[in-house]
Design a protein around this motif. Structure first.
Motif, PDB file in Angstrom:
ATOM      1  N   ALA A  28       0.873  -1.307   0.019  1.00 41.28           N
ATOM      2  CA  ALA A  28      -0.049   0.009   0.010  1.00 41.28           C
ATOM      3  C   ALA A  28       0.661   1.350   0.059  1.00 41.28           C
ATOM      4  CB  ALA A  28      -0.979   0.196   1.113  1.00 41.28           C
ATOM      5  N   VAL A  29       2.090   1.070   0.524  1.00 37.65           N
ATOM      6  CA  VAL A  29       2.901   2.256   0.501  1.00 37.65           C
ATOM      7  C   VAL A  29       4.044   2.280  -0.587  1.00 37.65           C
ATOM      8  CG1 VAL A  29       4.819   3.412   1.689  1.00 37.65           C
ATOM      9  CG2 VAL A  29       2.821   2.654   3.043  1.00 37.65           C
ATOM     10  N   GLY A  30       4.465   1.130  -0.820  1.00 39.24           N
ATOM     11  CA  GLY A  30       5.642   1.038  -1.886  1.00 39.24           C
ATOM     12  C   GLY A  30       5.223   0.771  -3.263  1.00 39.24           C
ATOM     13  N   ILE A  31       4.299   0.066  -3.513  1.00 38.49           N
ATOM     14  CA  ILE A  31       3.871  -0.374  -4.979  1.00 38.49           C
ATOM     15  C   ILE A  31       2.760   0.360  -5.614  1.00 38.49           C
ATOM     16  CG2 ILE A  31       3.231  -2.665  -6.191  1.00 38.49           C
ATOM     17  CD1 ILE A  31       5.083  -3.988  -4.169  1.00 38.49           C
ATOM     18  N   GLU A  32       1.662   0.292  -4.770  1.00 41.09           N
ATOM     19  CA  GLU A  32       0.258   0.664  -5.443  1.00 41.09           C
ATOM     20  C   GLU A  32       0.474   2.214  -5.676  1.00 41.09           C
ATOM     21  OE1 GLU A  32      -4.357   0.295  -4.739  1.00 41.09           O
ATOM     22  OE2 GLU A  32      -3.160  -1.318  -5.319  1.00 41.09           O
ATOM     23  N   PRO A  33       1.016   2.973  -4.831  1.00 40.72           N
ATOM     24  CA  PRO A  33       1.086   4.331  -5.046  1.00 40.72           C
ATOM     25  C   PRO A  33       2.009   4.797  -6.520  1.00 40.72           C
ATOM     26  CG  PRO A  33       1.388   4.010  -2.838  1.00 40.72           C
ATOM     27  CD  PRO A  33       1.314   2.765  -3.364  1.00 40.72           C
ATOM     28  N   MET A  34       2.624   3.978  -6.731  1.00 38.53           N
ATOM     29  CA  MET A  34       3.362   4.240  -8.007  1.00 38.53           C
ATOM     30  C   MET A  34       3.024   3.826  -9.241  1.00 38.53           C
ATOM     31  SD  MET A  34       6.050   5.826  -6.623  1.00 38.53           S
ATOM     32  CE  MET A  34       4.790   6.479  -5.102  1.00 38.53           C
ATOM     33  N   ARG A  35       1.863   2.968  -8.961  1.00 38.13           N
ATOM     34  CA  ARG A  35       1.303   2.421 -10.404  1.00 38.13           C
ATOM     35  C   ARG A  35       0.591   3.496 -11.196  1.00 38.13           C
ATOM     36  NH1 ARG A  35      -2.925  -2.078  -9.278  1.00 38.13           N
ATOM     37  NH2 ARG A  35      -2.739  -2.045 -11.428  1.00 38.13           N
ATOM     38  N   LEU A  36       0.118   3.348 -12.444  1.00 36.51           N
ATOM     39  CA  LEU A  36      -0.648   4.277 -13.254  1.00 36.51           C
ATOM     40  C   LEU A  36      -1.522   3.492 -14.186  1.00 36.51           C
ATOM     41  CD1 LEU A  36      -1.499   7.285 -13.925  1.00 36.51           C
ATOM     42  CD2 LEU A  36       0.292   7.154 -15.745  1.00 36.51           C
ATOM     43  N   VAL A  37      -2.607   3.646 -13.839  1.00 40.95           N
ATOM     44  CA  VAL A  37      -3.957   2.759 -14.641  1.00 40.95           C
ATOM     45  C   VAL A  37      -4.502   3.826 -15.546  1.00 40.95           C
ATOM     46  CG1 VAL A  37      -3.861   1.029 -13.139  1.00 40.95           C
ATOM     47  CG2 VAL A  37      -5.655   2.502 -13.181  1.00 40.95           C
ATOM     48  N   GLY A  77       5.752  11.709 -16.592  1.00 37.16           N
ATOM     49  CA  GLY A  77       5.186  10.530 -17.286  1.00 37.16           C
ATOM     50  C   GLY A  77       3.729  10.482 -17.211  1.00 37.16           C
ATOM     51  N   ILE A  78       2.953  11.052 -16.242  1.00 39.87           N
ATOM     52  CA  ILE A  78       1.657  11.031 -16.233  1.00 39.87           C
ATOM     53  C   ILE A  78       1.247  12.021 -17.518  1.00 39.87           C
ATOM     54  CG2 ILE A  78      -0.355  12.073 -15.124  1.00 39.87           C
ATOM     55  CD1 ILE A  78       1.120  11.126 -12.450  1.00 39.87           C
ATOM     56  N   VAL A  79       1.918  13.225 -17.674  1.00 43.31           N
ATOM     57  CA  VAL A  79       1.600  14.080 -18.777  1.00 43.31           C
ATOM     58  C   VAL A  79       1.582  13.333 -20.389  1.00 43.31           C
ATOM     59  CG1 VAL A  79       2.382  16.234 -20.112  1.00 43.31           C
ATOM     60  CG2 VAL A  79       2.083  16.203 -17.524  1.00 43.31           C
ATOM     61  N   ALA A  80       2.938  12.612 -20.293  1.00 44.20           N
ATOM     62  CA  ALA A  80       3.098  12.061 -21.522  1.00 44.20           C
ATOM     63  C   ALA A  80       2.263  10.930 -21.833  1.00 44.20           C
ATOM     64  CB  ALA A  80       4.582  11.167 -21.509  1.00 44.20           C
ATOM     65  N   THR A  81       1.629  10.080 -20.797  1.00 46.00           N
ATOM     66  CA  THR A  81       0.698   9.070 -21.106  1.00 46.00           C
ATOM     67  C   THR A  81      -0.767   9.864 -21.251  1.00 46.00           C
ATOM     68  OG1 THR A  81       1.811   7.644 -19.491  1.00 46.00           O
ATOM     69  CG2 THR A  81      -0.683   7.067 -19.872  1.00 46.00           C
ATOM     70  N   ALA A  82      -1.077  10.805 -20.636  1.00 47.69           N
ATOM     71  CA  ALA A  82      -2.103  11.513 -21.089  1.00 47.69           C
ATOM     72  C   ALA A  82      -2.270  12.031 -22.379  1.00 47.69           C
ATOM     73  CB  ALA A  82      -2.475  12.791 -19.938  1.00 47.69           C
ATOM     74  N   ASN A  83      -1.142  12.703 -22.987  1.00 46.79           N
ATOM     75  CA  ASN A  83      -1.256  13.101 -24.216  1.00 46.79           C
ATOM     76  C   ASN A  83      -1.224  11.959 -25.483  1.00 46.79           C
ATOM     77  OD1 ASN A  83      -0.711  15.625 -23.416  1.00 46.79           O
ATOM     78  ND2 ASN A  83       1.603  15.636 -23.654  1.00 46.79           N
ATOM     79  N   GLY A  84      -0.841  10.911 -24.808  1.00 47.94           N
ATOM     80  CA  GLY A  84      -0.958   9.797 -26.027  1.00 47.94           C
ATOM     81  C   GLY A  84      -2.335   9.083 -25.941  1.00 47.94           C
ATOM     82  N   LEU A  85      -3.538   9.696 -25.211  1.00 45.92           N
ATOM     83  CA  LEU A  85      -4.582   8.787 -25.263  1.00 45.92           C
ATOM     84  C   LEU A  85      -5.613   9.611 -26.149  1.00 45.92           C
ATOM     85  CD1 LEU A  85      -4.929   8.713 -21.249  1.00 45.92           C
ATOM     86  CD2 LEU A  85      -4.553   6.787 -22.737  1.00 45.92           C
ATOM     87  N   GLY A  86      -5.430  10.396 -27.046  1.00 47.73           N
ATOM     88  CA  GLY A  86      -6.150  10.905 -27.786  1.00 47.73           C
ATOM     89  C   GLY A  86      -7.422  11.763 -27.474  1.00 47.73           C
ATOM     90  N   GLY A  87      -7.466  12.478 -26.596  1.00 45.87           N
ATOM     91  CA  GLY A  87      -8.370  13.185 -26.092  1.00 45.87           C
ATOM     92  C   GLY A  87      -8.834  14.299 -27.052  1.00 45.87           C
ATOM     93  N   PRO A 293      -5.672   2.086  -7.317  1.00 44.68           N
ATOM     94  CA  PRO A 293      -4.424   2.669  -8.033  1.00 44.68           C
ATOM     95  C   PRO A 293      -4.538   4.155  -8.437  1.00 44.68           C
ATOM     96  CG  PRO A 293      -5.303   1.212  -9.337  1.00 44.68           C
ATOM     97  CD  PRO A 293      -6.214   1.013  -8.030  1.00 44.68           C
ATOM     98  N   PRO A 294      -3.524   4.926  -8.690  1.00 43.37           N
ATOM     99  CA  PRO A 294      -3.435   6.002  -9.426  1.00 43.37           C
ATOM    100  C   PRO A 294      -4.111   5.897 -10.691  1.00 43.37           C
ATOM    101  CG  PRO A 294      -1.401   5.848  -8.179  1.00 43.37           C
ATOM    102  CD  PRO A 294      -2.363   4.616  -8.321  1.00 43.37           C
ATOM    103  N   GLU A 295      -4.919   6.913 -11.170  1.00 46.63           N
ATOM    104  CA  GLU A 295      -5.701   6.644 -12.657  1.00 46.63           C
ATOM    105  C   GLU A 295      -5.666   7.934 -13.274  1.00 46.63           C
ATOM    106  OE1 GLU A 295      -9.458   4.982 -12.076  1.00 46.63           O
ATOM    107  OE2 GLU A 295     -10.419   6.895 -11.390  1.00 46.63           O
ATOM    108  N   ILE A 296      -5.822   7.632 -14.587  1.00 48.86           N
ATOM    109  CA  ILE A 296      -6.031   8.841 -15.781  1.00 48.86           C
ATOM    110  C   ILE A 296      -7.401   8.427 -16.054  1.00 48.86           C
ATOM    111  CG2 ILE A 296      -5.848   9.973 -17.826  1.00 48.86           C
ATOM    112  CD1 ILE A 296      -2.708   9.227 -17.251  1.00 48.86           C
ATOM    113  N   VAL A 297      -8.355   9.107 -16.077  1.00 47.26           N
ATOM    114  CA  VAL A 297      -9.712   8.747 -16.590  1.00 47.26           C
ATOM    115  C   VAL A 297     -10.084   9.362 -18.214  1.00 47.26           C
ATOM    116  CG1 VAL A 297     -12.278   9.177 -16.304  1.00 47.26           C
ATOM    117  CG2 VAL A 297     -10.894   9.007 -14.225  1.00 47.26           C
ATOM    118  N   VAL A 298     -10.611   8.510 -18.806  1.00 39.41           N
ATOM    119  CA  VAL A 298     -10.876   8.781 -19.967  1.00 39.41           C
ATOM    120  C   VAL A 298     -12.282   8.215 -20.354  1.00 39.41           C
ATOM    121  CG1 VAL A 298     -10.508   8.210 -22.657  1.00 39.41           C
ATOM    122  CG2 VAL A 298      -8.509   8.217 -20.852  1.00 39.41           C
TER     123      VAL A 298
END
Length: 306
Positions: A28-37, A77-87, A293-298
């Motif tokens: 809960a401290v070391g792994i899930e907070p570092m994920r991105l879905v 990294g979050i910005v790069a992922t968001a830019n690639g989602l075709g919004g 987990p941390p998420e970007i919503v589409v």
């Protein structure tokens, strides 16, 4: 003796357990907070919407910039992922500022805002502010008004900040209105302003009055608690703030920072209109995430989306 259980006690307890041993707490401290879905929704709006028209929204909530949990490279990294989602449009739902003490360094708005300025979409990037963007700004708290450091930094970096404002977006021959609500918890409950405690800056009637009758509209509101007052003519309300409870056990959060409890804790809610609550990206109170987990919503919004 009764014990009052709050979100702070739940998160702090899990965080303390993480440092006391391995297993679930360490995850809960070391792994899930570092994920991105990337969490995707496809909705056919209940409210007015152009026939055959689809709009793709990419939404980011609750960044809470700080080290070591949300440093600048992770934001990039979050910005790069968001830019690639075709919004068609990118929407920021507030709380860019850290909301906890368990950090090695607070990342200043002058650092994180230029990184968010790299977000790119055909219709642009628009933002609202969250409660921590107000609470951690001592000057704004003393003044009892903006501008805030966070809002000014976003504006300098080309991101339009909406506070009780509505504006039209024209895309593929259609006009969609975008409204942004002032924060509902802008001034801390412990502070007094105009003889009242815990005053928000939200003006839902005034904001919606700027949208023509019958026009398709999307509302940004950092806290989802405003949703029962949102009229059916709003196609979609987008919120953050709750972090999905930040800890979800068997699909439910023990404590949610909402007067409605779990009703608006996370995900898609359909009542008189549609609401989507993002689980957010960062953390507040304690550096813990479990089951959310941390998420970007589409969101694909349109007649043929569902």
């Amino acid at each position: 003796m009764s014990v009052r259980i709050t979100r702070r006690t739940v998160l702090t307890g899990i965080g303390s357990g993480a440092f006391a041993g391995l297993g679930t707490g360490a995850y809960a401290v070391g792994i899930e907070p570092m994920r991105l879905v990337v969490t995707r929704y496809a909705l056919r709006p209940l409210g007015p919407w152009p026939a055959g028209f689809r709009l793709r929204i990419v939404a980011l909530a609750d960044l809470h910039a700080c080290e070591p949990w949300m440093p600048l490279p992770r934001i990039a990294g979050i910005v790069a992922t968001a830019n690639g989602l075709g919004g068609d449009v990118i929407l920021l739902l507030g709380d860019y500022v850290s909301g906890m003490n368990a950090v090695t360094r607070y990342v200043d708005a002058a650092e994180w805002a230029p990184v968010l300025g790299g977000l790119k979409a055909p219709l642009g990037t628009y933002a609202i502010l969250g409660n921590h963007d107000w609470w951690e700004d001592r000057t704004a708290q003393r003044r009892g008004a903006g501008p805030t450091i966070a809002g000014a930094a976003l504006t300098r970096n080309g991101i339009r900040v909406l506070e009780n404002e509505a504006l039209p977006l024209t895309v593929r021959g259609e006009t969609i209105w975008l409204a942004g609500l002032g924060d509902q918890l802008a001034f801390q409950p412990s502070r007094k302003r105009r003889g009242k405690a815990g005053i928000g800056l939200d003006d839902l009637p005034g904001t919606l009055a700027k949208i023509p009758d019958g026009a398709p509209a999307i509302l940004l509101a950092h806290e989802p608690d405003i949703f029962p007052k949102v009229p059916p003519r709003i196609a979609l309300t987008l919120s953050g703030h709750t972090h999905g409870g930040q800890v979800r056990l068997f699909g439910r959060a023990p404590v949610v920072p909402s007067r409605y409890g779990a009703r608006y804790a996370y995900g898609h809610v359909r009542e008189q209109a549609d609401l989507i609550v993002s689980g957010g990206l960062g953390m507040s109170i304690a550096p813990v995430r479990l089951g959310v987990p941390p998420e970007i919503v589409v969101v694909d919004l349109g007649d043929d989306a569902a």
